[in-house]
Motif scaffolding. Structure first.
Motif, mmCIF file in Angstrom:
data_model
loop_
_atom_site.group_PDB
_atom_site.id
_atom_site.type_symbol
_atom_site.label_atom_id
_atom_site.label_comp_id
_atom_site.label_asym_id
_atom_site.label_seq_id
_atom_site.Cartn_x
_atom_site.Cartn_y
_atom_site.Cartn_z
ATOM 1 N N LEU A 120 61.584 -31.007 89.980
ATOM 2 C CA LEU A 120 62.537 -31.705 89.114
ATOM 3 C C LEU A 120 62.124 -33.021 88.611
ATOM 4 C CD1 LEU A 120 65.909 -31.334 91.248
ATOM 5 C CD2 LEU A 120 65.062 -30.028 89.157
ATOM 6 N N LYS A 121 61.110 -33.748 89.332
ATOM 7 C CA LYS A 121 60.646 -34.789 88.883
ATOM 8 C C LYS A 121 59.655 -34.889 87.627
ATOM 9 C CE LYS A 121 57.946 -39.087 90.298
ATOM 10 N NZ LYS A 121 57.036 -39.532 91.427
ATOM 11 N N GLN A 122 58.892 -33.616 87.667
ATOM 12 C CA GLN A 122 57.810 -33.085 86.620
ATOM 13 C C GLN A 122 58.651 -32.239 85.465
ATOM 14 O OE1 GLN A 122 54.986 -34.399 86.651
ATOM 15 N NE2 GLN A 122 55.565 -35.287 88.606
ATOM 16 N N ALA A 123 59.952 -31.991 85.426
ATOM 17 C CA ALA A 123 60.508 -31.252 84.477
ATOM 18 C C ALA A 123 60.967 -32.189 83.520
ATOM 19 C CB ALA A 123 61.755 -30.401 85.084
ATOM 20 N N ASP A 124 60.972 -31.763 82.474
ATOM 21 C CA ASP A 124 61.594 -32.874 81.323
ATOM 22 C C ASP A 124 63.034 -33.025 81.320
ATOM 23 O OD1 ASP A 124 62.787 -30.854 79.608
ATOM 24 O OD2 ASP A 124 60.771 -30.262 78.888
ATOM 25 N N PRO A 125 63.638 -33.975 80.824
ATOM 26 C CA PRO A 125 64.906 -34.312 81.119
ATOM 27 C C PRO A 125 66.066 -33.209 80.442
ATOM 28 C CG PRO A 125 63.851 -36.297 80.014
ATOM 29 C CD PRO A 125 62.888 -35.157 80.088
ATOM 30 N N GLU A 126 65.679 -32.380 79.437
ATOM 31 C CA GLU A 126 66.300 -31.200 79.011
ATOM 32 C C GLU A 126 66.382 -30.433 79.848
ATOM 33 O OE1 GLU A 126 66.823 -28.084 75.078
ATOM 34 O OE2 GLU A 126 65.160 -29.868 75.172
ATOM 35 N N MET A 127 65.234 -30.017 80.520
ATOM 36 C CA MET A 127 65.011 -28.761 81.413
ATOM 37 C C MET A 127 65.679 -29.321 82.786
ATOM 38 S SD MET A 127 61.774 -26.901 83.368
ATOM 39 C CE MET A 127 61.525 -25.628 82.064
ATOM 40 N N ARG A 128 65.675 -30.215 83.232
ATOM 41 C CA ARG A 128 66.608 -30.919 84.365
ATOM 42 C C ARG A 128 68.198 -30.680 84.272
ATOM 43 N NH1 ARG A 128 62.746 -35.016 84.861
ATOM 44 N NH2 ARG A 128 64.278 -36.454 83.769
ATOM 45 N N SER A 129 68.449 -30.998 82.986
ATOM 46 C CA SER A 129 69.909 -30.787 82.741
ATOM 47 C C SER A 129 70.446 -29.376 82.613
ATOM 48 C CB SER A 129 70.374 -31.449 81.321
ATOM 49 O OG SER A 129 71.495 -31.273 80.858
ATOM 50 N N SER A 130 69.736 -28.701 82.163
ATOM 51 C CA SER A 130 69.789 -27.086 82.002
ATOM 52 C C SER A 130 69.779 -26.632 83.692
ATOM 53 C CB SER A 130 68.818 -26.513 81.327
ATOM 54 O OG SER A 130 68.919 -26.822 80.086
#
Length: 273
Positions: A120-130
């Motif tokens: 989750l730390k490495q995922a971009d903000p949009e991916m984290r939200s999804s």
């Protein structure tokens, strides 16, 4: 010789794994890349599992980004975990950027908490939200297995504008053959296929004039078995998913349903053991 080959047995995979391992040890990287690009991702995952552990890190790093992501999602969870633990933060971020959100959710559900935190730390903000959105839905519901990466169109767009949006946004989307039409609040209004766009009489035709408005859909709470029945009954390749307010949230493809059932069977088998 190996192009489009399906490995029916582990023995087949072992032979190719040995050859690729030898390429790596002998630093014949061009030969390695040429051979791996010819092998489908699902077979490459099997071969990777048969490779000697001491060359696995180099094996994965020499794959193209796209082939690496495609083969990674086909690997068993324990192998995925061992790879993630070997990745640098940059490598993990690169891998996640090539993966679809639903595949990333599947990965997270199989990983221990410390690995999930790193992903989750490495995922971009949009991916984290999804990811967080999907994880909130009940297990085996349409919301929990839907794909949230899509190209949406607006009813006022012309055919030309719609095709341009598909070209710009469709590169990393799971499918672009059916696009759903929404308003500014994401309420589902209709659907249009790429075929409809290409065969439109005029490039200036508004999408509202060619879209289908009688759309069959599932809700985020619909059970995946019901989704499977709907896909079969109507011979759909994909089914849109909406929330209780009719806001478009994503879609479920036939292949995604099959993947979900496979995962369910694996979990049942592991629990029985």
């Amino acid at each position: 010789m190996l192009k489009n080959k399906n490995f029916a047995t582990r023995a087949d995979a072992e032979i190719v794994a040995t050859a690729l391992s030898d390429f790596l040890r002998e630093k014949k990287f061009a030969d390695f890349r040429r051979l791996t690009e010819e092998i489908p991702a699902v077979d490459l995952a099997i071969i990777f599992e048969e490779c000697d552990p001491d060359v696995r890190a180099l094996f994965f790093r020499l794959l193209s980004k796209e082939k690496a992501a495609e083969s990674f999602v086909e690997m068993p969870p324990e192998l995925q975990r061992s790879l993630v633990e070997l990745f640098t933060d940059r490598e993990l971020a690169d891998l996640l950027s090539e993966m679809y959100v639903d595949d990333t959710v599947d990965l997270i559900e199989e990983m221990p908490a410390n690995v999930v935190k790193r992903i989750l730390k490495q995922a971009d903000p949009e991916m984290r939200s999804s990811i967080n959105q999907i994880l909130r839905y009940p297990e085996y519901s349409a919301g929990s297995i839907m794909t949230t990466e899509y190209v949406s169109l607006r009813p006022h767009m012309t055919v030309e504008e719609a095709i341009l949006r598909i070209r710009r946004q469709g590169v990393d989307k799971e499918t672009i053959y059916t696009c759903y039409v929404t308003d500014s609040s994401r309420k589902l209004l209709g659907l249009v296929s790429v075929k409809d766009l290409l065969l439109a009489a005029d490039d200036e035709t508004p999408i509202r004039e060619i879209m289908t408005t009688n759309v069959i859909y599932a809700s985020t709470s619909t059970d995946q078995e019901e989704v499977a029945r709907m896909l079969t009954k109507y011979s759909f390749l994909a089914l849109p998913v909406v929330d209780k307010d009719n806001h478009y949230r994503g879609f479920i493809s036939k292949s995604r349903i099959l993947d979900a059932y496979r995962e369910q069977l694996v979990n049942i088998s592991q629990n029985d053991d």
